[in-house]
Design a protein around this motif. Structure first.
Motif, PDB file in Angstrom:
ATOM      1  N   LYS A   5      39.963  57.333   6.550  1.00  0.00           N
ATOM      2  CA  LYS A   5      39.555  59.219   6.801  1.00  0.00           C
ATOM      3  C   LYS A   5      39.422  59.901   5.815  1.00  0.00           C
ATOM      4  N   LYS A   6      38.477  60.639   6.266  1.00  0.00           N
ATOM      5  CA  LYS A   6      38.811  62.108   6.015  1.00  0.00           C
ATOM      6  C   LYS A   6      38.602  63.398   7.067  1.00  0.00           C
ATOM      7  N   LYS A   7      39.337  64.029   6.720  1.00  0.00           N
ATOM      8  CA  LYS A   7      39.874  65.106   7.563  1.00  0.00           C
ATOM      9  C   LYS A   7      39.412  65.993   7.072  1.00  0.00           C
ATOM     10  N   VAL A   8      38.118  67.150   7.255  1.00  0.00           N
ATOM     11  CA  VAL A   8      37.828  67.809   6.301  1.00  0.00           C
ATOM     12  C   VAL A   8      39.230  69.235   7.849  1.00  0.00           C
ATOM     13  N   ILE A   9      40.503  69.727   6.624  1.00  0.00           N
ATOM     14  CA  ILE A   9      41.090  70.469   6.838  1.00  0.00           C
ATOM     15  C   ILE A   9      40.751  72.619   6.998  1.00  0.00           C
ATOM     16  N   SER A  10      39.711  72.505   6.590  1.00  0.00           N
ATOM     17  CA  SER A  10      40.130  73.905   6.383  1.00  0.00           C
ATOM     18  C   SER A  10      38.437  74.177   5.117  1.00  0.00           C
ATOM     19  N   VAL A  11      38.332  75.338   5.766  1.00  0.00           N
ATOM     20  CA  VAL A  11      36.264  75.785   4.986  1.00  0.00           C
ATOM     21  C   VAL A  11      37.041  77.425   4.419  1.00  0.00           C
ATOM     22  N   THR A  12      37.183  77.586   3.372  1.00  0.00           N
ATOM     23  CA  THR A  12      37.069  79.005   3.329  1.00  0.00           C
ATOM     24  C   THR A  12      35.340  79.553   1.491  1.00  0.00           C
ATOM     25  N   ALA A  13      35.566  80.823   1.885  1.00  0.00           N
ATOM     26  CA  ALA A  13      34.468  81.638   1.030  1.00  0.00           C
ATOM     27  C   ALA A  13      35.328  82.142  -0.092  1.00  0.00           C
ATOM     28  N   GLU A  14      35.760  81.814  -1.222  1.00  0.00           N
ATOM     29  CA  GLU A  14      36.748  82.233  -2.277  1.00  0.00           C
ATOM     30  C   GLU A  14      35.630  83.034  -3.526  1.00  0.00           C
ATOM     31  N   LYS A  55      28.585  88.209  -1.076  1.00  0.00           N
ATOM     32  CA  LYS A  55      29.312  87.652  -0.286  1.00  0.00           C
ATOM     33  C   LYS A  55      28.991  86.937   0.436  1.00  0.00           C
ATOM     34  N   GLN A  56      27.295  87.427   1.406  1.00  0.00           N
ATOM     35  CA  GLN A  56      27.292  87.035   2.536  1.00  0.00           C
ATOM     36  C   GLN A  56      26.667  85.797   2.753  1.00  0.00           C
ATOM     37  N   ASP A  57      26.518  85.084   1.344  1.00  0.00           N
ATOM     38  CA  ASP A  57      25.591  83.719   1.420  1.00  0.00           C
ATOM     39  C   ASP A  57      26.685  83.014   1.919  1.00  0.00           C
ATOM     40  N   ALA A  58      27.715  83.192   1.342  1.00  0.00           N
ATOM     41  CA  ALA A  58      28.703  82.341   0.854  1.00  0.00           C
ATOM     42  C   ALA A  58      29.411  81.980   2.115  1.00  0.00           C
ATOM     43  N   LYS A  59      29.770  83.454   2.647  1.00  0.00           N
ATOM     44  CA  LYS A  59      30.562  82.712   4.034  1.00  0.00           C
ATOM     45  C   LYS A  59      29.081  82.687   5.082  1.00  0.00           C
ATOM     46  N   ARG A  60      27.736  82.457   5.028  1.00  0.00           N
ATOM     47  CA  ARG A  60      26.829  82.011   6.098  1.00  0.00           C
ATOM     48  C   ARG A  60      27.310  81.004   5.692  1.00  0.00           C
ATOM     49  N   VAL A  61      27.307  80.253   5.225  1.00  0.00           N
ATOM     50  CA  VAL A  61      27.145  78.413   4.413  1.00  0.00           C
ATOM     51  C   VAL A  61      29.225  78.119   5.164  1.00  0.00           C
ATOM     52  N   ALA A  62      29.292  78.758   4.892  1.00  0.00           N
ATOM     53  CA  ALA A  62      30.974  78.885   5.659  1.00  0.00           C
ATOM     54  C   ALA A  62      31.632  78.292   6.453  1.00  0.00           C
ATOM     55  N   LYS A  63      30.858  79.158   7.509  1.00  0.00           N
ATOM     56  CA  LYS A  63      30.741  79.353   9.243  1.00  0.00           C
ATOM     57  C   LYS A  63      29.564  78.484   9.631  1.00  0.00           C
ATOM     58  N   HIS A  64      28.293  77.968   8.690  1.00  0.00           N
ATOM     59  CA  HIS A  64      27.470  76.534   8.971  1.00  0.00           C
ATOM     60  C   HIS A  64      28.778  75.345   8.809  1.00  0.00           C
ATOM     61  N   LEU A  65      29.068  75.491   7.629  1.00  0.00           N
ATOM     62  CA  LEU A  65      30.116  74.299   7.591  1.00  0.00           C
ATOM     63  C   LEU A  65      31.656  74.377   8.637  1.00  0.00           C
ATOM     64  N   ARG A  66      31.896  75.025   9.097  1.00  0.00           N
ATOM     65  CA  ARG A  66      32.736  75.567  10.169  1.00  0.00           C
ATOM     66  C   ARG A  66      32.724  74.934  11.097  1.00  0.00           C
ATOM     67  N   ASN A  67      31.465  75.264  11.669  1.00  0.00           N
ATOM     68  CA  ASN A  67      30.817  74.804  12.680  1.00  0.00           C
ATOM     69  C   ASN A  67      30.437  72.980  13.057  1.00  0.00           C
ATOM     70  N   LYS A  68      30.017  72.623  11.639  1.00  0.00           N
ATOM     71  CA  LYS A  68      29.466  71.481  11.683  1.00  0.00           C
ATOM     72  C   LYS A  68      30.768  70.547  12.417  1.00  0.00           C
ATOM     73  N   TYR A  69      32.030  71.070  11.819  1.00  0.00           N
ATOM     74  CA  TYR A  69      33.307  69.695  11.882  1.00  0.00           C
ATOM     75  C   TYR A  69      35.038  70.862  12.496  1.00  0.00           C
ATOM     76  N   ASN A  70      33.917  71.005  13.328  1.00  0.00           N
ATOM     77  CA  ASN A  70      34.551  71.816  14.845  1.00  0.00           C
ATOM     78  C   ASN A  70      35.991  72.651  14.360  1.00  0.00           C
ATOM     79  N   LEU A  71      36.444  73.574  12.993  1.00  0.00           N
ATOM     80  CA  LEU A  71      36.981  74.243  12.991  1.00  0.00           C
ATOM     81  C   LEU A  71      36.798  75.896  13.098  1.00  0.00           C
ATOM     82  N   LYS A  72      37.675  76.052  13.259  1.00  0.00           N
ATOM     83  CA  LYS A  72      38.028  77.928  13.527  1.00  0.00           C
ATOM     84  C   LYS A  72      38.091  78.093  12.856  1.00  0.00           C
TER      85      LYS A  72
END
Length: 72
Positions: A5-14, A55-72
């Motif tokens: 299994k693969k579990k997503v731990i974190s999503v960040t915009a760097e 930065k806004q585009d990167a943060k928007r994609v990161a937020k979408h991925l956090r919501n998809k994988y139920n991360l805070k």
């Protein structure tokens, strides 16, 4: 039945630099952990999405991925 299994731990915009592009770009980094039967964890890996100009585009994609994988 899948034993691995693969579990997503974190999503960040760097902010990253590139030798092929002029200036700095923003990338979205997804860290995940592979495990066997859900409790034997052995490896952390990461995936990187395409570079973004602002930065806004990167943060928007990161937020979408956090919501998809139920991360805070």
């Amino acid at each position: 039945m899948n034993f691995f299994k693969k579990k997503v731990i974190s999503v960040t915009a760097e902010r990253t630099g590139s030798t092929t592009c002029n200036g700095l770009r923003w990338t979205v980094v997804v860290h995940y952990q592979e495990s066997l039967f859900g409790f034997i964890k052995w490896r952390d890996m990461c995936l990187v999405s395409d570079p973004f100009d602002n930065k806004q585009d990167a943060k928007r994609v990161a937020k979408h991925l956090r919501n998809k994988y139920n991360l805070k």
